[in-house]
Write a protein that holds these residues in place. Structure first.
Motif, short mmCIF file in Angstrom:
data_model
loop_
_atom_site.label_atom_id
_atom_site.label_comp_id
_atom_site.label_asym_id
_atom_site.label_seq_id
_atom_site.Cartn_x
_atom_site.Cartn_y
_atom_site.Cartn_z
N TYR A 87 52.17 54.49 -1.76
CA TYR A 87 52.78 54.59 -3.78
C TYR A 87 54.04 55.03 -3.53
CZ TYR A 87 47.45 52.57 -5.02
OH TYR A 87 46.90 52.16 -5.48
N LYS A 88 54.27 56.07 -3.01
CA LYS A 88 55.50 56.42 -3.08
C LYS A 88 55.64 57.39 -1.79
CE LYS A 88 55.72 60.64 -5.81
NZ LYS A 88 55.73 61.76 -6.62
N ILE A 89 57.60 57.02 -1.99
CA ILE A 89 57.66 58.10 -0.38
C ILE A 89 59.36 58.42 -1.07
CG2 ILE A 89 59.03 57.98 1.85
CD1 ILE A 89 58.65 55.23 1.51
N ASP A 90 59.20 59.76 -0.76
CA ASP A 90 59.97 61.20 -1.42
C ASP A 90 60.13 61.89 -0.44
OD1 ASP A 90 59.92 60.51 -4.19
OD2 ASP A 90 58.04 62.13 -4.30
N ILE A 91 61.92 61.84 -0.54
CA ILE A 91 62.07 62.27 0.79
C ILE A 91 63.44 63.86 0.32
CG2 ILE A 91 64.11 62.29 2.66
CD1 ILE A 91 63.68 59.35 2.45
N ASP A 92 62.77 65.30 0.55
CA ASP A 92 63.92 65.86 -0.08
C ASP A 92 64.67 66.40 0.63
OD1 ASP A 92 63.36 68.25 1.81
OD2 ASP A 92 61.93 69.17 0.20
N ASP A 93 65.45 67.23 -0.24
CA ASP A 93 67.21 67.30 0.60
C ASP A 93 67.33 68.50 1.91
OD1 ASP A 93 68.54 66.67 -1.61
OD2 ASP A 93 69.03 68.60 -2.55
N ASP A 94 65.31 69.04 2.26
CA ASP A 94 65.48 69.37 3.46
C ASP A 94 64.93 68.34 4.35
OD1 ASP A 94 66.39 72.00 3.12
OD2 ASP A 94 64.21 72.47 1.83
N ARG A 95 65.16 67.00 4.25
CA ARG A 95 64.17 66.05 5.25
C ARG A 95 62.97 65.95 5.34
NH1 ARG A 95 69.06 67.14 5.80
NH2 ARG A 95 71.17 65.14 5.66
N LYS A 96 62.04 67.07 4.33
CA LYS A 96 60.92 66.85 4.29
C LYS A 96 59.90 65.99 3.48
CE LYS A 96 60.69 71.55 4.59
NZ LYS A 96 60.20 73.29 3.92
N VAL A 97 59.25 64.94 4.58
CA VAL A 97 58.97 63.31 3.23
C VAL A 97 57.14 63.82 3.00
CG1 VAL A 97 58.26 61.71 3.64
CG2 VAL A 97 60.45 62.43 4.57
N ASP A 98 57.12 63.08 1.81
CA ASP A 98 55.87 63.39 0.61
C ASP A 98 55.43 61.90 0.60
OD1 ASP A 98 55.25 65.89 0.36
OD2 ASP A 98 56.52 66.52 -1.08
N ILE A 99 54.57 61.82 0.75
CA ILE A 99 53.90 60.40 0.87
C ILE A 99 52.82 60.47 0.33
CG2 ILE A 99 53.09 58.26 1.99
CD1 ILE A 99 55.31 58.82 3.93
N GLU A 100 52.67 59.93 -1.48
CA GLU A 100 51.35 58.69 -1.70
C GLU A 100 51.30 58.02 -1.05
OE1 GLU A 100 51.32 59.13 -5.83
OE2 GLU A 100 52.12 61.53 -5.85
N MET A 101 49.51 58.04 -0.98
CA MET A 101 48.98 56.14 -0.39
C MET A 101 47.56 56.16 -0.41
SD MET A 101 48.32 56.78 3.71
CE MET A 101 47.38 55.57 4.11
N THR A 102 46.77 54.96 -0.58
CA THR A 102 45.53 54.92 -0.68
C THR A 102 45.30 54.15 0.25
OG1 THR A 102 44.19 54.15 -2.38
CG2 THR A 102 46.26 53.13 -1.76
N LEU A 103 44.11 53.42 0.03
CA LEU A 103 42.90 53.14 1.02
C LEU A 103 42.70 51.41 0.03
CD1 LEU A 103 41.12 55.70 2.24
CD2 LEU A 103 43.50 54.68 3.25
N THR A 104 42.20 50.74 0.60
CA THR A 104 42.42 48.99 0.08
C THR A 104 40.43 49.69 -0.50
OG1 THR A 104 40.63 48.43 2.18
CG2 THR A 104 42.67 47.59 2.11
N ALA A 105 40.53 50.26 0.28
CA ALA A 105 38.89 51.17 -0.64
C ALA A 105 38.38 51.94 -0.39
CB ALA A 105 37.24 50.25 -0.12
N PRO A 106 37.70 53.14 -0.85
CA PRO A 106 37.88 54.63 -1.06
C PRO A 106 36.38 55.16 0.09
CG PRO A 106 37.42 54.47 -3.66
CD PRO A 106 37.51 52.93 -2.87
N GLY A 107 35.65 54.37 0.77
CA GLY A 107 34.68 53.62 1.31
C GLY A 107 35.23 53.75 2.55
N CYS A 108 36.48 53.47 2.61
CA CYS A 108 37.36 53.10 4.11
C CYS A 108 36.76 53.85 5.43
CB CYS A 108 38.33 52.67 4.27
SG CYS A 108 39.79 52.19 5.37
N PRO A 109 36.02 53.32 6.50
CA PRO A 109 35.94 53.62 7.41
C PRO A 109 36.79 54.66 8.07
CG PRO A 109 36.01 51.53 7.86
CD PRO A 109 36.33 51.63 6.54
#
Length: 117
Positions: A47-69
């Motif tokens: 859903y989101k990729i953020d790269i800050d000035d210190d090259r630290k990466v924050d990623i927001e992701m999901t799964l196809t289903a909350p109960g994904c194995p």
């Protein structure tokens, strides 16, 4: 789909930021949902990729289903893949379920891979 930090002013030169973003997306494309023959980026799970000035990466992701194995494992796979990208200093992956994933988030490439075309 994914967004980089390019929208705001960055201390990272534009060319380097573009290359870093491209390399991160390439790394994400090496991570597959074991139940679906497509990578997580093309599936629309990022859903989101953020790269800050210190090259630290924050990623927001999901799964196809909350109960994904692989719910407990996949964020680690993403951290490892993105953490191996040259220039990335640190990676933090947050699993979110809002908005919920739907098949409409898949790219045409993923739709072909799962036989929708």
């Amino acid at each position: 789909m994914a967004s980089g930090s390019a929208a705001k002013e960055s201390a990272i030169p534009a060319e380097e930021l573009s290359q870093l973003t491209s390399d991160i997306i390439g790394a994400l494309k090496t991570v597959y949902d074991p139940e679906i023959p497509a990578d997580i980026y093309e599936l629309g799970l990022i859903y989101k990729i953020d790269i800050d000035d210190d090259r630290k990466v924050d990623i927001e992701m999901t799964l196809t289903a909350p109960g994904c194995p692989v719910a407990g494992e996949m964020p680690g796979w993403v951290e490892n893949a993105v953490g191996s990208v040259a220039g990335v200093q640190e990676v933090h992956v947050e699993l979110v379920f809002d908005p919920p994933w739907t098949p409409e988030r898949m790219s045409e490439e993923a739709q072909v891979a799962v036989g929708w075309f």
